[in-house]
Enzyme design. Structure first.
Site, PDB file in Angstrom:
ATOM      1  N   GLY A   1       0.785  -1.234   0.000  1.00 39.97           N
ATOM      2  CA  GLY A   1       0.000   0.000   0.000  1.00 39.97           C
ATOM      3  C   GLY A   1       0.814   1.280   0.000  1.00 39.97           C
ATOM      4  O   GLY A   1       1.752   1.427   0.776  1.00 39.97           O
ATOM      5  N   SER A   2       0.469   2.227  -0.846  1.00 35.91           N
ATOM      6  CA  SER A   2       1.290   3.425  -1.007  1.00 35.91           C
ATOM      7  C   SER A   2       0.505   4.521  -1.717  1.00 35.91           C
ATOM      8  O   SER A   2      -0.715   4.458  -1.839  1.00 35.91           O
ATOM      9  CB  SER A   2       2.558   3.081  -1.781  1.00 35.91           C
ATOM     10  OG  SER A   2       2.246   2.292  -2.914  1.00 35.91           O
ATOM     11  N   ARG A   3       1.243   5.533  -2.248  1.00 38.74           N
ATOM     12  CA  ARG A   3       0.604   6.718  -2.814  1.00 38.74           C
ATOM     13  C   ARG A   3       1.535   7.366  -3.832  1.00 38.74           C
ATOM     14  O   ARG A   3       2.752   7.272  -3.721  1.00 38.74           O
ATOM     15  CB  ARG A   3       0.320   7.672  -1.647  1.00 38.74           C
ATOM     16  CG  ARG A   3      -0.094   9.079  -1.952  1.00 38.74           C
ATOM     17  CD  ARG A   3      -0.161   9.843  -0.638  1.00 38.74           C
ATOM     18  NE  ARG A   3      -0.684  11.198  -0.788  1.00 38.74           N
ATOM     19  CZ  ARG A   3      -1.629  11.711  -0.021  1.00 38.74           C
ATOM     20  NH1 ARG A   3      -2.162  10.999   0.955  1.00 38.74           N
ATOM     21  NH2 ARG A   3      -2.048  12.950  -0.203  1.00 38.74           N
TER      22      ARG A   3
END
Length: 212
Positions: free
Chosen positions: A181-183
């Site tokens: 999970g990241s951005r």
């Protein structure tokens, strides 16, 4: 690395997929149905590292999404990397999204900046400035600056970037990967016209974030 032949499953995951399936196969051989949870984990790892080919839109002024996910920010703010007022559009990737990162524009990489940091939930606004991140400053073919920032998340512990200063990128070209999970934050000139709103689901390369 960024131009390796498209395998459908990202090269960054081959080792993890192999290990998970080998371990699961051994446990299955030894304990049979008790291995079911491991099969579910192996299938999760396999889906996480999928990397499907994408079609690039024809609009030359389009800024394309660098990642799959959900829009969490569309706002005017200060781009600390490019040192300017800018339009910021952020894409949050959960563990079920494709995590391959692709160039939002045609252009030349002017600089690459890595910043160590924390690993708070990438869905939070403070992640943009507090988390581990890697920023690419790109000069688009029309001369405008586009900043693309890979941001690690709560689970993510590895940002991969395969381009360096001076290299050229084409829209939709693969330039990196973030594990789990990241951005990704994109900073654009204030004159750019956003084409997405908070909550929209987007796909790397195929979704137009804005027009220059």
């Amino acid at each position: 690395m960024k131009n390796y032949p498209h395998p459908i499953i990202a090269r960054e995951g081959w080792f993890y997929i192999l290990v998970s399936f080998v371990v699961t196969a051994i446990v299955t051989y030894q304990w049979g149905v008790w291995s079911l949870p491991l099969w579910l984990i192996s299938l999760f790892v396999l889906q996480f590292f999928r990397d499907p080919a994408r079609t690039v839109p024809n609009n030359p002024n389009a800024v394309l999404s660098p990642a799959d996910g959900r829009i969490v920010v569309v706002e005017k703010t200060y781009d600390i990397y490019g040192e300017r007022e800018a339009l910021k559009i952020s894409v949050f990737m959960n563990v079920f999204n494709v995590h391959s990162n692709r160039s939002p524009v045609d252009g030349k990489v002017q600089s690459v900046h890595y910043f160590p940091g924390k690993f708070v939930n990438a869905d939070l606004d403070k992640a943009s400035l507090e988390n581990e991140r890697n920023a690419l400053i790109i000069t688009a073919e029309n001369g405008q600056m586009v900043t693309c920032v890979q941001v690690a998340g709560l689970i993510a512990r590895r940002i991969l970037c395969y381009v360096k200063s001076g290299e050229a990128l084409r829209r939709g070209e693969r330039f990196g990967f973030i594990r789990f999970g990241s951005r990704v934050d994109v900073y654009l000139p204030l004159s750019a016209k956003p084409k997405v709103t908070v909550g929209d689901k987007v796909y790397a390369t195929e979704t137009v974030l804005a027009e220059l």
